[in-house]
Every structure is written in structure tokens, then in C-alpha cells.
Design an enzyme around this catalytic site. Sequence first.
Site, short mmCIF file in Angstrom:
data_model
loop_
_atom_site.label_atom_id
_atom_site.label_comp_id
_atom_site.label_asym_id
_atom_site.label_seq_id
_atom_site.Cartn_x
_atom_site.Cartn_y
_atom_site.Cartn_z
N MET A 1 0.83 -1.19 0.00
CA MET A 1 0.00 0.00 0.00
C MET A 1 0.88 1.25 0.00
O MET A 1 1.98 1.23 0.52
CB MET A 1 -0.92 0.00 1.24
CG MET A 1 -1.95 1.11 1.25
SD MET A 1 -3.16 0.91 2.58
CE MET A 1 -4.08 -0.51 1.99
N ASN B 1 2.33 -9.32 2.33
CA ASN B 1 2.35 -7.99 1.74
C ASN B 1 3.35 -7.09 2.46
O ASN B 1 3.35 -7.01 3.70
CB ASN B 1 0.94 -7.38 1.86
CG ASN B 1 0.86 -5.96 1.33
OD1 ASN B 1 0.88 -5.74 0.12
ND2 ASN B 1 0.76 -4.99 2.24
N GLU B 2 4.20 -6.44 1.68
CA GLU B 2 5.11 -5.41 2.17
C GLU B 2 5.79 -5.75 3.50
O GLU B 2 5.65 -5.05 4.50
CB GLU B 2 4.35 -4.08 2.28
CG GLU B 2 3.82 -3.63 0.94
CD GLU B 2 3.17 -2.25 0.93
OE1 GLU B 2 2.96 -1.71 -0.17
OE2 GLU B 2 2.87 -1.72 2.03
N PRO B 3 6.55 -6.84 3.53
CA PRO B 3 7.25 -7.21 4.76
C PRO B 3 8.28 -6.17 5.19
O PRO B 3 8.66 -6.13 6.38
CB PRO B 3 7.91 -8.53 4.40
CG PRO B 3 8.08 -8.47 2.92
CD PRO B 3 6.87 -7.75 2.42
#
Length: 593
Positions: free
Chosen positions: A1, A242-244
Site C-alpha cells: 500500500m 504484503n510489504e514485509p
Amino acid sequence: MRQVNVCKVLAILFISAEFSTSSAQNVTFSIDTQVERKAISPLIYGYNAYADGSNRAGLANQGGLASLQGLNLRSRRLGGNNMTSYNWENGVSNSGADWCNSSNAGVSAMTGAGDPNQAAGLAYYAPGAALKNFHDQSLVLGTYSLLQLPAAGKLPKDIVNLNPPSTCNNSQLWQSTAGPANLDAARWVDIVNDKPAAVGALSLTPGLTDGVVYIDEEINFLLQQYGAAATASGIKGYELDNEPDLWHHWATSSGDSGTHANLYPQVSTVSDVLQKNIALANTIKRMDGGAETYGPAISGYLGLFSLWAIWDGSQSHQPADWAQYNVEPYVSNGSGDLYRYNGMTMATAYLAKMQQASQSAGKRLLDVFSFHYYPQASSSTTDRVQAARSLWDATYVEPTWITQSGNGFTDGRGLQMLPKLQQAITDFYPGTKLAVTEYDFGGKSDITGAIAQADALGSFGRQGVYLATYFGDAEGFIASGFKIYRNYDGNKSVFPATSIKAVASNNANAAVYAAVDASDPNVIHVIAINRLASALSSSFQLSHPVTLKSAQVWGVSGSNTAVTARSGLNNITQNKFSYSLPARSVLHFVLKP
């Protein structure tokens, strides 16, 4: 995001500048139908289950089913920060730093699963209701479904407040926890990828009080509903969270420590992200060997550089184990060229480790390398019309911290995101596909949004991207950018699936993409983009074995979002013609013998 506060991950001072276009007001487009032919994946025409209106993933949005079908898109992703915490057993998710660390019904509401059942204890929603609603919509629309599965470690157990306040501040203590220091274990459950046989068989009615959510049980639910990926109705792809890079990083001076610092209390490391991705990929492949796996869904350039980096005013902080990955062969593959991957060492290390894990497992664990792209230089209209060039153009040096000389990233070089990542794949895990599972160039209310969107889609096709899903409401000029490829004439006619060589003499002024259809190879489709705020005289020169005679033209320009028919041509001679491109416009030419 999208990262709202860029400073939370930058290790340098952001420097901006306006890009000055050339004063030349003409351009030559050179097209050769027999050169650089490659297949365009239809999955690049996708979005993140966000249509228009408040019911953002459902069909009951503004315009409804007809609006979505009018976009004629081919893929949808259910992902994002809330999906990191989506508990499939009862529909609860936690928004993390996006909204007060609230445990709520965000995902379920977004996918049209209805309102929480306030009288059923923890059973707010039927198991997997959000997943089912999402994929049912995909089946109606005829699109590929990419579902994000959780890997970070914990999921919310309950909804703290069914009717949260409209604003968030520190006095409203309705969030699921008070922070990592006061983690309320009773409000969280653990993720376990593989249900132990001793606990019992996989169930379609999972227990809500056992403190555990089994991921193989979630996949089994989907398999029982829709069949395996190889079937017509099966789920085709799963993303490894998602987006670690933003789960939890070094706290900035403002106190920002990432998106999910409560759900994932420890500061993230490269090794832990790899371990979690490898473990989840093994589970997916065990349950459905034909399903495609996507990872690591990194949030942007800095995540691809080093997972995360924080400048605290005096020094830079990076993952505790970064030193063991910031070495050869990951830096340059032993070539000595520090810009072979433009510094995206996290990407190369991830690919190498996933290949090693695949060799150990005896099966491919990563099918698609995924990342997110929110360009740093796209806030102004002047920058936005150029921004997609950072996806591929070595001659375009965007005016941002990434390309600024001396900052240690590209040091004055063009970013070239897609070619550099394709090079990394070739060097470290050949055969892996490439996906951009979130992106947004902005400009929904401005013609520059259509230009950037069309330019990005052309770039994805030419550069061999497998799947791309826009993140945001696919409306306004963003919809125009899609329709110029997927429904330019209102009859769902599309840009063909075989890309051919197309070159603009001045990339700063214009862009051009061309393709042919195997079913009618003598017809050529050309997308021509005028980036300038004034009309542009263009000269088309085509190398094609068949003589072309006419052109139909559709386009979008000015303040009208509609893609409309434009003046055509009936006097093409020697496969050459001229055309005046309107100021800031995108035109679709269909050239015929």
C-alpha cells in the site's frame, strides 16, 4: 500500500526538481512488425479489487457490474495491509498503523461480505466469506484471482468495537492492543501453516477459540469451494503476504515503526522474511501444486534495496542481518558493476534464497517475483507525464532521492526498474515471472493520469511483466488509460497480444507502443502518447511486409475522460503518414491494408 510518509524509510534528504521537456514540437515513431516480437501477458490489465464507489471490491458499486465489465480487465488482487491480518475463520482484520491498530471488519466489508453479526460471539462472518465473495466476483468478470495469504505471524481474534469512531486519536483506546510493549495475547491468534495430524483433519468449520489459524485449512476451504488452480474455477495465484519491509522497522523520530508493529512485534530481518515466505510457499505448493506463488510484495525501491533503511538524523539503520546479504554475489553477481541491479540487493538475495529453497524442496517455490511501485516523482503534472519512463528508460533520470548523485542508490543513473529486476531474475532464479501487484501514478482527475496509466501499461507489456494490478479506484482518467487498451471503441476491442518494436525519436515528448494480433497479423495497433501541453506533429514510419492504406483512430485528451473516435486516415502511402497529436493525449491507431 502507498507509503504516506516517505521520510519513514528514507536514508537521505528528499530533493525534488521540475523536469524540463525539450522545446522540439515534433516526433518520429519508427515501427517494425518483424523485430522484438514478444507475447504481452493479458494479466497486466488488472487492479486490486477496487472499482469505483464506497463498496470498493464489490459489484454493487457506483456503475456496478456494467462499469467493471466496461474496463474489460483480466486480473484482480485481494491484497494490502489489511490482508496481512485477515483472519479467514471469522472475517476479522487489523488495519495496523493505517487506522489506529484497529481490529475491525475492513476486509470483509470491502469485499461485500455484509455487516458483522453482533450476536454470534466470535463468529462475525462465515469462514472465508471475504475470499469467497471476491473470487465469486472474479468468476463473474472472467478475471484471474490473486489472493494474499498471511505470513507475518499473528492474526486478530476479535473486533474491539463494531462501531468505531470516525476519527482516530490517542484518547480513543478501542484498538486491539496498546502496542508491542503491552501486547494483549488474548486478542491475537497464531498462524500455523500446516495443521498437525494430531489436532485433527482439515475442517470447513474451524474452531474460533483454539488460539490458532491454520493456513492449509484456509487453502483447503478454497479448494473445496472452487477446485484446484488447474480447473476453470480455481484460485490461480497466492501472494506471500504484503510489504514485509513495512511490517516493523526501526522507529523514526516521529515514532513511526511500520505498518504492523503490534501484529509483528520484533523488528523485521531479511532472514525472518525469507523463512516465512519459504514456509508459506511450501504449504501452498503442497496443497495445490498448480497454483502460482508471488512474493515478496516489497513496498518500493528502498525495500528492494535493503528491506528497510531509516535515517534517524545522525546515522542509518538497516536490518540486523543485512550485512550477511549485502555481499557478493547479491551485489553484482561478481561482475564488479555496482549498478548491475541499481542497488536492489534485497531483490537479488531474495531470488537466490528462494531458488536454493526450491532446490532443497524439489519443486519451484516462487513462480512470480512481485513488488509495488509508487513513483517518487509523480505529484506534479509535469513529473507525472514522465514518471513511467523510470520503469525502463535508461536516459530518464527522475528528479528524486533515488537517482541523486552521491546518495548511494543509482547515483545519477536512470532507475530502469523492470530491466534491472529482469536481469536479477536471469542471474539468480531463471524462469521466475515478474509482477507489479500494486502501483499508482496518480492523476485520476487529470489527463496526465491517463497518460501515465497508458504509458505504464505499454511498459509492462513491452518489458515482459506477467501481472500488474493497479491499486486504487479504477475510475476517471485511470479508467481512460485502461480503456485505450481494453475497450477503446466501446465494443471491448483490445490492443493485441504480440508486442513489436516501436521507438519514439524523443522520449521526453512522446511514447509509442505497437502490437499485432496473431489472428490478423496484417493489422497493426499503435498507442501514441503526447506528453506535452501543446499539440505535437508526429511522423509514423512503419516497416511491414504488407502495404497499409488506412487508419482508424480513437483517443482521450483534454478534460473529457471518454475515449472517443478521432479523425482517421485513408491516404497512407509507402507505410508512412503524419498526424497531429492533441496536447497531452493518448491515441490508439488501428492501421489496415
